[in-house]
Design an enzyme around this catalytic site. Structure first.
Site, mmCIF file in Angstrom:
data_model
loop_
_atom_site.group_PDB
_atom_site.id
_atom_site.type_symbol
_atom_site.label_atom_id
_atom_site.label_comp_id
_atom_site.label_asym_id
_atom_site.label_seq_id
_atom_site.Cartn_x
_atom_site.Cartn_y
_atom_site.Cartn_z
ATOM 1 N N GLU A 1 6.357 26.188 -8.592
ATOM 2 C CA GLU A 1 7.366 25.651 -7.686
ATOM 3 C C GLU A 1 7.154 24.160 -7.431
ATOM 4 O O GLU A 1 6.141 23.588 -7.824
ATOM 5 C CB GLU A 1 7.349 26.460 -6.374
ATOM 6 C CG GLU A 1 7.758 27.912 -6.622
ATOM 7 C CD GLU A 1 7.818 28.765 -5.370
ATOM 8 O OE1 GLU A 1 7.390 28.305 -4.281
ATOM 9 O OE2 GLU A 1 8.316 29.903 -5.477
ATOM 10 N N GLU B 1 8.952 34.021 -15.774
ATOM 11 C CA GLU B 1 9.467 34.522 -17.052
ATOM 12 C C GLU B 1 9.713 33.374 -18.019
ATOM 13 O O GLU B 1 9.354 33.441 -19.191
ATOM 14 C CB GLU B 1 10.779 35.295 -16.841
ATOM 15 C CG GLU B 1 10.653 36.525 -15.973
ATOM 16 C CD GLU B 1 10.931 36.243 -14.495
ATOM 17 O OE1 GLU B 1 10.453 35.217 -13.963
ATOM 18 O OE2 GLU B 1 11.612 37.065 -13.866
HETATM 19 ZN ZN LIG Z 1 14.130 33.403 -13.274
#
Ligand SMILES: [Zn+2]
Length: 157
Positions: free
Chosen positions: A64, A75
């Protein structure tokens, strides 16, 4: 005008122990790598483990940023890393593990819309379906046999 219906097939496993051995190992790796996610803003750690046709496993977790849109999901971190390191290999399976920092999630973690589109691209590149295992602290695991099941009407040219 014609009405149509789309059906998808999926499996629900009660817990990790119920999974076939190869899937279980992959989900355990996703769980482990979720612990080192950088999720200070959402406090929702996610780990992803990608199994390639050649047997290599590539890991990723969410990264993040204080400027929220600049972060990236687990992912896509795992898939882009796999595709950059092994561009000729096919993605066979991806395991996703949601691991919130302050509570237990009460649902398995499924990929967001953007990650579903990237999974579709990986299926296109590899000319084969990708199994998607969605798990987390809730124990139940959802399994679909192709990204197409999670993204009907995906973008395509
Ligand atoms: Zn995603």
């Amino acid at each position: 005008m014609k009405n149509s219906t789309i059906e998808i097939t999926y499996q629900i496993f009660s817990n990790m122990e119920e999974l076939p051995q190869e899937d279980r190992r992959l989900m355990e790796k996703a769980q482990e790598v979720s612990l080192s996610a950088y999720a200070d803003y959402s406090r929702f750690r996610v780990g992803a483990a990608v199994l390639l046709s050649s047997g290599e496993v590539v890991l990723g977790n969410n990264q993040e940023n204080v400027s929220y849109p600049e972060g990236l999901c687990a992912e896509r971190v795992a898939l882009f890393s796999a595709m950059s390191q092994y561009p000729q290999k096919q993605v066979k399976t991806i395991a996703i593990y949601g691991n919130p920092m302050d509570c237990k999630s009460n649902h398995y973690t499924t990929p967001c819309g953007a990650c579903r589109q990237v999974l579709m691209e990986c299926e296109h590149r590899g000319k084969g379906n990708i199994r998607i295992l969605c798990g987390g602290t809730a124990a139940e695991i959802l399994v679909v046999e192709s990204a197409k099941s999670l993204l009907p009407f995906h973008f395509n040219m």
